[in-house]
Design a protein around this motif. Structure first.
Motif, PDB file in Angstrom:
ATOM      1  N   GLN A  73      23.198  17.713 -13.571  1.00 57.33           N
ATOM      2  CA  GLN A  73      24.987  16.839 -13.477  1.00 57.33           C
ATOM      3  C   GLN A  73      25.520  17.851 -12.314  1.00 57.33           C
ATOM      4  N   ALA A  74      26.306  17.658 -11.779  1.00 54.31           N
ATOM      5  CA  ALA A  74      27.502  17.663 -10.380  1.00 54.31           C
ATOM      6  C   ALA A  74      28.563  17.000 -10.829  1.00 54.31           C
ATOM      7  N   GLY A  75      29.903  17.432 -10.333  1.00 52.22           N
ATOM      8  CA  GLY A  75      30.523  17.218 -10.213  1.00 52.22           C
ATOM      9  C   GLY A  75      31.785  18.169  -9.411  1.00 52.22           C
ATOM     10  N   GLY A  89      32.474  14.573 -14.173  1.00 55.41           N
ATOM     11  CA  GLY A  89      31.117  14.954 -12.701  1.00 55.41           C
ATOM     12  C   GLY A  89      30.078  13.629 -13.562  1.00 55.41           C
ATOM     13  N   LEU A  90      29.183  14.054 -12.681  1.00 50.66           N
ATOM     14  CA  LEU A  90      28.064  12.644 -13.211  1.00 50.66           C
ATOM     15  C   LEU A  90      26.829  13.227 -13.950  1.00 50.66           C
ATOM     16  N   PHE A 107      28.739   9.588 -16.641  1.00 52.15           N
ATOM     17  CA  PHE A 107      30.176  10.431 -16.679  1.00 52.15           C
ATOM     18  C   PHE A 107      31.165  10.869 -17.950  1.00 52.15           C
ATOM     19  N   ASN A 108      30.938  12.123 -17.216  1.00 54.43           N
ATOM     20  CA  ASN A 108      31.466  13.034 -18.222  1.00 54.43           C
ATOM     21  C   ASN A 108      33.003  13.684 -18.304  1.00 54.43           C
TER      22      ASN A 108
END
Length: 115
Positions: A73-75, A89-90, A107-108
């Protein structure tokens, strides 16, 4: 009707690096199967204190079915103050075990309280 309740927390072991643990439970009112227990363990690192990158192992079990995932996960962390952030983030979940071949892109939007 479906419900899910969960809690995720972390502990910073050094600047910008946290170890995380999450637990949850969910179910529906229409099936006769026992509820779903979920868990997550991983690490989250904030690049330049603003870009959260997370790696974790998560899973859920319901009856004899036990799914698990390797999550990446990254955002971006938008700080509303010194202690509160919104983190869109994705996330990509790579299915393992009973979930082999079930890969999910999400998508969070998360909220974080930094104590």
């Amino acid at each position: 009707t479906a419900y899910n309740l969960g809690l995720e927390g972390g502990y910073f072991i050094m600047d910008d690096l946290a170890i995380k643990l999450g637990l949850g439970f969910g179910g529906t009112s229409v099936d006769s199967v026992d509820g779903t227990f979920s868990y997550k363990i991983g690490a989250k690192y904030y690049i330049n204190s603003m870009i959260p990158v997370q790696v974790d192992y998560s899973g859920a079990s319901q009856g004899d079915f036990d799914s698990s995932f390797l999550g990446l996960q990254a955002g971006y962390a938008i700080f509303l103050g010194d202690m509160v952030s919104i983190e869109p983030g994705l996330r990509y979940n790579l299915g393992l075990g009973d979930s082999d071949g079930l890969n999910v892109l999400q998508f969070n939007v998360g909220f974080a309280l930094h104590l």
